[in-house]
Motif scaffolding. Structure first.
Motif, PDB file in Angstrom:
ATOM      1  N   THR A 223     -39.475   6.382 -37.377  1.00  0.00           N
ATOM      2  CA  THR A 223     -40.859   6.580 -37.824  1.00  0.00           C
ATOM      3  C   THR A 223     -41.022   7.737 -38.802  1.00  0.00           C
ATOM      4  N   LYS A 224     -40.242   8.793 -38.619  1.00  0.00           N
ATOM      5  CA  LYS A 224     -40.405   9.984 -39.453  1.00  0.00           C
ATOM      6  C   LYS A 224     -39.275  10.195 -40.443  1.00  0.00           C
ATOM      7  N   GLY A 225     -38.153   9.497 -40.235  1.00  0.00           N
ATOM      8  CA  GLY A 225     -37.024   9.653 -41.135  1.00  0.00           C
ATOM      9  C   GLY A 225     -36.223  10.913 -40.852  1.00  0.00           C
ATOM     10  N   GLY A 226     -35.149  11.097 -41.585  1.00  0.00           N
ATOM     11  CA  GLY A 226     -34.318  12.283 -41.434  1.00  0.00           C
ATOM     12  C   GLY A 226     -33.451  12.240 -40.200  1.00  0.00           C
ATOM     13  N   PRO A 227     -32.675  13.291 -39.964  1.00  0.00           N
ATOM     14  CA  PRO A 227     -31.726  13.333 -38.848  1.00  0.00           C
ATOM     15  C   PRO A 227     -32.366  13.806 -37.548  1.00  0.00           C
ATOM     16  N   PHE A 228     -31.615  13.682 -36.471  1.00  0.00           N
ATOM     17  CA  PHE A 228     -32.025  14.189 -35.167  1.00  0.00           C
ATOM     18  C   PHE A 228     -30.762  14.587 -34.420  1.00  0.00           C
ATOM     19  N   PHE A 229     -30.830  15.687 -33.670  1.00  0.00           N
ATOM     20  CA  PHE A 229     -29.696  16.182 -32.877  1.00  0.00           C
ATOM     21  C   PHE A 229     -30.034  16.030 -31.401  1.00  0.00           C
ATOM     22  N   LEU A 230     -29.178  15.324 -30.673  1.00  0.00           N
ATOM     23  CA  LEU A 230     -29.407  15.090 -29.249  1.00  0.00           C
ATOM     24  C   LEU A 230     -28.200  15.576 -28.450  1.00  0.00           C
ATOM     25  N   GLU A 231     -28.435  16.561 -27.587  1.00  0.00           N
ATOM     26  CA  GLU A 231     -27.367  17.106 -26.742  1.00  0.00           C
ATOM     27  C   GLU A 231     -27.402  16.425 -25.369  1.00  0.00           C
ATOM     28  N   PHE A 232     -26.271  15.823 -24.997  1.00  0.00           N
ATOM     29  CA  PHE A 232     -26.114  15.264 -23.663  1.00  0.00           C
ATOM     30  C   PHE A 232     -25.274  16.236 -22.833  1.00  0.00           C
ATOM     31  N   ARG A 233     -25.877  16.872 -21.847  1.00  0.00           N
ATOM     32  CA  ARG A 233     -25.148  17.810 -21.001  1.00  0.00           C
ATOM     33  C   ARG A 233     -24.388  17.026 -19.939  1.00  0.00           C
ATOM     34  N   THR A 234     -23.074  17.001 -20.064  1.00  0.00           N
ATOM     35  CA  THR A 234     -22.259  16.157 -19.205  1.00  0.00           C
ATOM     36  C   THR A 234     -21.008  16.897 -18.743  1.00  0.00           C
ATOM     37  N   TYR A 235     -20.090  16.182 -18.108  1.00  0.00           N
ATOM     38  CA  TYR A 235     -18.880  16.818 -17.556  1.00  0.00           C
ATOM     39  C   TYR A 235     -17.812  15.751 -17.375  1.00  0.00           C
ATOM     40  N   ARG A 236     -16.612  16.022 -17.837  1.00  0.00           N
ATOM     41  CA  ARG A 236     -15.529  15.068 -17.617  1.00  0.00           C
ATOM     42  C   ARG A 236     -14.761  15.435 -16.352  1.00  0.00           C
ATOM     43  N   PHE A 237     -14.492  14.447 -15.526  1.00  0.00           N
ATOM     44  CA  PHE A 237     -13.808  14.674 -14.261  1.00  0.00           C
ATOM     45  C   PHE A 237     -12.298  14.734 -14.415  1.00  0.00           C
TER      46      PHE A 237
ATOM     47  N   GLU B  84     -21.907  15.210 -26.997  1.00  0.00           N
ATOM     48  CA  GLU B  84     -21.539  15.091 -25.589  1.00  0.00           C
ATOM     49  C   GLU B  84     -20.939  16.425 -25.138  1.00  0.00           C
ATOM     50  N   ASN B  85     -21.792  17.272 -24.619  1.00  0.00           N
ATOM     51  CA  ASN B  85     -21.389  18.624 -24.236  1.00  0.00           C
ATOM     52  C   ASN B  85     -20.802  18.614 -22.829  1.00  0.00           C
TER      53      ASN B  85
ATOM     54  N   GLU C  29     -19.737   8.637 -18.337  1.00  0.00           N
ATOM     55  CA  GLU C  29     -20.153   7.260 -18.621  1.00  0.00           C
ATOM     56  C   GLU C  29     -21.656   7.095 -18.822  1.00  0.00           C
ATOM     57  N   ALA C  30     -22.464   7.920 -18.149  1.00  0.00           N
ATOM     58  CA  ALA C  30     -23.919   7.774 -18.239  1.00  0.00           C
ATOM     59  C   ALA C  30     -24.427   7.992 -19.660  1.00  0.00           C
TER      60      ALA C  30
ATOM     61  N   SER D 167     -32.449  17.971 -25.625  1.00  0.00           N
ATOM     62  CA  SER D 167     -31.349  17.882 -24.667  1.00  0.00           C
ATOM     63  C   SER D 167     -31.656  16.809 -23.627  1.00  0.00           C
ATOM     64  N   ALA D 168     -30.595  16.267 -23.037  1.00  0.00           N
ATOM     65  CA  ALA D 168     -30.734  15.269 -21.988  1.00  0.00           C
ATOM     66  C   ALA D 168     -29.676  15.520 -20.922  1.00  0.00           C
ATOM     67  N   ASP D 169     -29.960  15.076 -19.709  1.00  0.00           N
ATOM     68  CA  ASP D 169     -28.998  15.154 -18.620  1.00  0.00           C
ATOM     69  C   ASP D 169     -28.002  14.015 -18.796  1.00  0.00           C
ATOM     70  N   GLY D 170     -26.840  14.349 -19.288  1.00  0.00           N
ATOM     71  CA  GLY D 170     -25.821  13.343 -19.552  1.00  0.00           C
ATOM     72  C   GLY D 170     -25.141  12.786 -18.323  1.00  0.00           C
ATOM     73  N   MET D 171     -25.512  13.294 -17.160  1.00  0.00           N
ATOM     74  CA  MET D 171     -24.992  12.742 -15.909  1.00  0.00           C
ATOM     75  C   MET D 171     -25.978  11.737 -15.305  1.00  0.00           C
TER      76      MET D 171
END
Length: 226
Positions: A189-203, A135-136, A8-9, A167-171
């Protein structure tokens, strides 16, 4: 039914960074995303019960929540199918000169699909404003990431296409929010794509029919306690 318990975070921290004109594309585990995007709970529940009052007219069910007015484009039952949709929406926005972002949420299992690689490649080549939100949760549908992917460093996958990544702490809802802010600011501001990894876990298991034989209960309990 694919529950989002434990993750959920990610949605709570990231979605409020986006504007009303930005697009959101999700997976079949999209209930929290739909709620946070503003789709009424009554319409979501009606959809899950196949009622015509549902947000998709009762025809989509749990995996296909949709609301064009809120620019929430699903809900998609096919792994990685939302990524080319996000690229297409972003392409239209760029062609029409609209300052919008298409945020696409998907699991790490999608990074093994051809649609992921095609979408990343096109987004970078054409400098499309796509925010790839991975959402990893380490298990995809039911296979540990190191048994599924030859390259488990998802940032390296993005960088292979020269797409900026982080990367981000998805918890952690605060860390998820902060990382999303930086990613959105980069695109605006800069345009183009961005990749963001949320390190998480499903219970919970992958779905209500999942016997969950690929991990032990002690591991789940450990993640719950953190």
């Amino acid at each position: 039914l694919h529950l989002y318990v434990g993750e959920e975070a990610v949605a709570a921290g990231s979605l409020r960074v986006l504007g009303a004109d930005d697009a959101v594309i999700a997976t079949y585990r999209e209930h929290a995303h739909a709620l946070l995007r503003g789709i009424p709970m009554t319409k979501i529940m009606a959809e899950m019960f196949g009622k015509q009052e549902g947000c998709s007219g009762g025809r989509g069910g749990s995996m296909h929540l949709f609301d064009a007015g809120r620019r929430f484009y699903g809900g998609n039952a096919i792994v990685a199918a939302g990524l080319p949709l996000a690229a297409g929406l972003a392409f239209a926005d760029k062609q029409l000169g609209r300052n919008r972002i298409s945020a696409c949420y998907f699991g790490e299992g999608a990074t093994a699909e051809g649609a992921f690689h095609e979408s990343m490649n096109m987004a970078e080549l054409w400098q499309l404003p796509v925010l790839f939100c991975c959402e990893n949760n380490r298990y995809a549908m039911g296979t540990a990431i190191d048994r599924e992917l030859s390259q488990v460093d998802l940032i390296a996958k993005a960088e292979a296409y020269r797409v900026p990544a982080a990367s981000a702490d998805g918890m952690d809802v605060v860390d998820s929010h902060a990382a999303m802010q930086r990613a959105v600011e980069h695109i605006r501001t800069k345009g183009g794509p961005f990749f963001l990894e949320f390190r998480t876990y499903r219970f919970r298991p992958h779905s209500m029919f999942d016997p969950e034989l690929y991990r032990n209960k002690a591991e789940v309990a450990e993640w719950r306690d953190e």
